[in-house]
Design an enzyme around this catalytic site. Structure first.
Site, PDB file in Angstrom:
ATOM      1  N   HIS A 147       0.843  -1.197   0.000  1.00  0.00           N
ATOM      2  CA  HIS A 147       0.000   0.000   0.000  1.00  0.00           C
ATOM      3  C   HIS A 147       0.879   1.248   0.000  1.00  0.00           C
ATOM      4  O   HIS A 147       2.084   1.176   0.234  1.00  0.00           O
ATOM      5  CB  HIS A 147      -0.928   0.011   1.227  1.00  0.00           C
ATOM      6  CG  HIS A 147      -0.206   0.024   2.530  1.00  0.00           C
ATOM      7  ND1 HIS A 147      -0.015  -1.105   3.289  1.00  0.00           N
ATOM      8  CD2 HIS A 147       0.405   1.025   3.195  1.00  0.00           C
ATOM      9  CE1 HIS A 147       0.675  -0.799   4.359  1.00  0.00           C
ATOM     10  NE2 HIS A 147       0.947   0.494   4.331  1.00  0.00           N
TER      11      HIS A 147
HETATM   12  C1  T46 Z   1       2.791   0.781   7.006  1.00  0.00           C
HETATM   13  C2  T46 Z   1       3.583  -0.439   7.273  1.00  0.00           C
HETATM   14  C3  T46 Z   1       5.042  -0.180   7.459  1.00  0.00           C
HETATM   15  C4  T46 Z   1      -4.537  -0.892  13.376  1.00  0.00           C
HETATM   16  O1  T46 Z   1      -5.626  -1.215  13.886  1.00  0.00           O
HETATM   17  N1  T46 Z   1      -3.837   0.162  13.867  1.00  0.00           N
HETATM   18  C5  T46 Z   1      -2.637   0.557  13.364  1.00  0.00           C
HETATM   19  O2  T46 Z   1      -2.038   1.526  13.857  1.00  0.00           O
HETATM   20  C6  T46 Z   1      -2.093  -0.181  12.250  1.00  0.00           C
HETATM   21  C7  T46 Z   1      -0.753   0.216  11.656  1.00  0.00           C
HETATM   22  C8  T46 Z   1      -2.803  -1.245  11.771  1.00  0.00           C
HETATM   23  N2  T46 Z   1      -4.000  -1.602  12.317  1.00  0.00           N
HETATM   24  C9  T46 Z   1      -4.721  -2.782  11.810  1.00  0.00           C
HETATM   25  C10 T46 Z   1      -5.196  -2.678  10.368  1.00  0.00           C
HETATM   26  C11 T46 Z   1      -5.165  -4.113   9.911  1.00  0.00           C
HETATM   27  O3  T46 Z   1      -6.363  -4.749  10.284  1.00  0.00           O
HETATM   28  O4  T46 Z   1      -3.807  -3.880  11.838  1.00  0.00           O
HETATM   29  C12 T46 Z   1      -4.029  -4.734  10.729  1.00  0.00           C
HETATM   30  C13 T46 Z   1      -2.758  -4.927   9.940  1.00  0.00           C
HETATM   31  O5  T46 Z   1      -2.431  -3.699   9.261  1.00  0.00           O
HETATM   32  P1  T46 Z   1      -1.751  -3.676   7.831  1.00  0.00           P
HETATM   33  O6  T46 Z   1      -2.226  -4.815   7.021  1.00  0.00           O
HETATM   34  O7  T46 Z   1      -1.932  -2.306   7.251  1.00  0.00           O
HETATM   35  O8  T46 Z   1      -0.212  -3.929   8.219  1.00  0.00           O
HETATM   36  P2  T46 Z   1       1.065  -3.775   7.284  1.00  0.00           P
HETATM   37  O9  T46 Z   1       2.176  -4.436   8.010  1.00  0.00           O
HETATM   38  O10 T46 Z   1       0.787  -4.208   5.896  1.00  0.00           O
HETATM   39  O11 T46 Z   1       1.338  -2.183   7.232  1.00  0.00           O
HETATM   40  C14 T46 Z   1       1.708  -1.479   8.377  1.00  0.00           C
HETATM   41  C15 T46 Z   1       0.958  -0.144   8.441  1.00  0.00           C
HETATM   42  O12 T46 Z   1      -0.447  -0.386   8.371  1.00  0.00           O
HETATM   43  C16 T46 Z   1       1.342   0.780   7.315  1.00  0.00           C
HETATM   44  O13 T46 Z   1       0.884   2.090   7.574  1.00  0.00           O
HETATM   45  O14 T46 Z   1       3.285   1.709   6.395  1.00  0.00           O
HETATM   46  O15 T46 Z   1       3.095  -1.215   8.378  1.00  0.00           O
END
Ligand code: T46
Length: 131
Positions: free
Chosen positions: A48
């Site tokens: 993303h």
């Molecule tokens: C990024 C990279 C480096 C939350 O509820 N609160 C939060 O602060 C975050 C970051 C995520 N979430 C929830 C949203 C999803 O249901 O945690 C789950 C996993 O998130 P995501 O799939 O977006 O995780 P990554 O590792 O793909 O990405 C994360 C960050 O979301 C993003 O901003 O830059 O780490």
């Protein structure tokens, strides 16, 4: 934009200390800190970009690779030291992979969590890129 930041280490024989401080080595107000850990070796995360969010990623234990794309330029960064940070501004596509055993990726973020700030579709991201 993306940028590598090298943090100043304080101390040596007695152990090291690194301070992350707004206005010194972090150039945005920190509204949120989260960390990613226990990621299986074969897992790739991210896929993303963000519309507004600015972040600094620091691998405080172990190592991780991060592929980024910004304005049609692709980079791979290896975060393998607690003294190295990766600044990711808005509109940067990111994918994190090859998390080592015990890797902890800490992220300092400029905004609270807002799913509306994410672009999770690669073709939508490409349309928004500034050429
Ligand atoms: C990024 C990279 C480096 C939350 O509820 N609160 C939060 O602060 C975050 C970051 C995520 N979430 C929830 C949203 C999803 O249901 O945690 C789950 C996993 O998130 P995501 O799939 O977006 O995780 P990554 O590792 O793909 O990405 C994360 C960050 O979301 C993003 O901003 O830059 O780490």
């Amino acid at each position: 934009m993306i940028n590598i930041i090298e943090f100043n280490e304080i101390g040596k024989n007695e152990g090291k200390l690194i301070s992350l401080e707004v206005g010194v080595n972090i150039l945005f107000d920190i509204k949120r800190v989260y960390y990613i850990f226990e990621v299986p070796k074969s897992t790739r995360r991210g896929y993303h970009s963000h519309k507004q969010l600015k972040q600094v990623l620091v691998c405080i234990n172990g190592s991780v690779k991060i592929d980024t794309e910004y304005n049609n330029v692709k980079n791979t960064t290896i975060l393998d030291s607690a003294n190295k940070g990766l600044y990711l501004g808005s509109n940067v596509w990111r994918e994190m992979y090859d998390f080592s055993q015990g890797a902890v990726l800490m992220v300092l973020a400029s905004e609270i969590y807002d799913e509306k700030d994410y672009i999770r579709d690669y073709s939508e991201f490409k349309l928004k890129e500034v050429v």
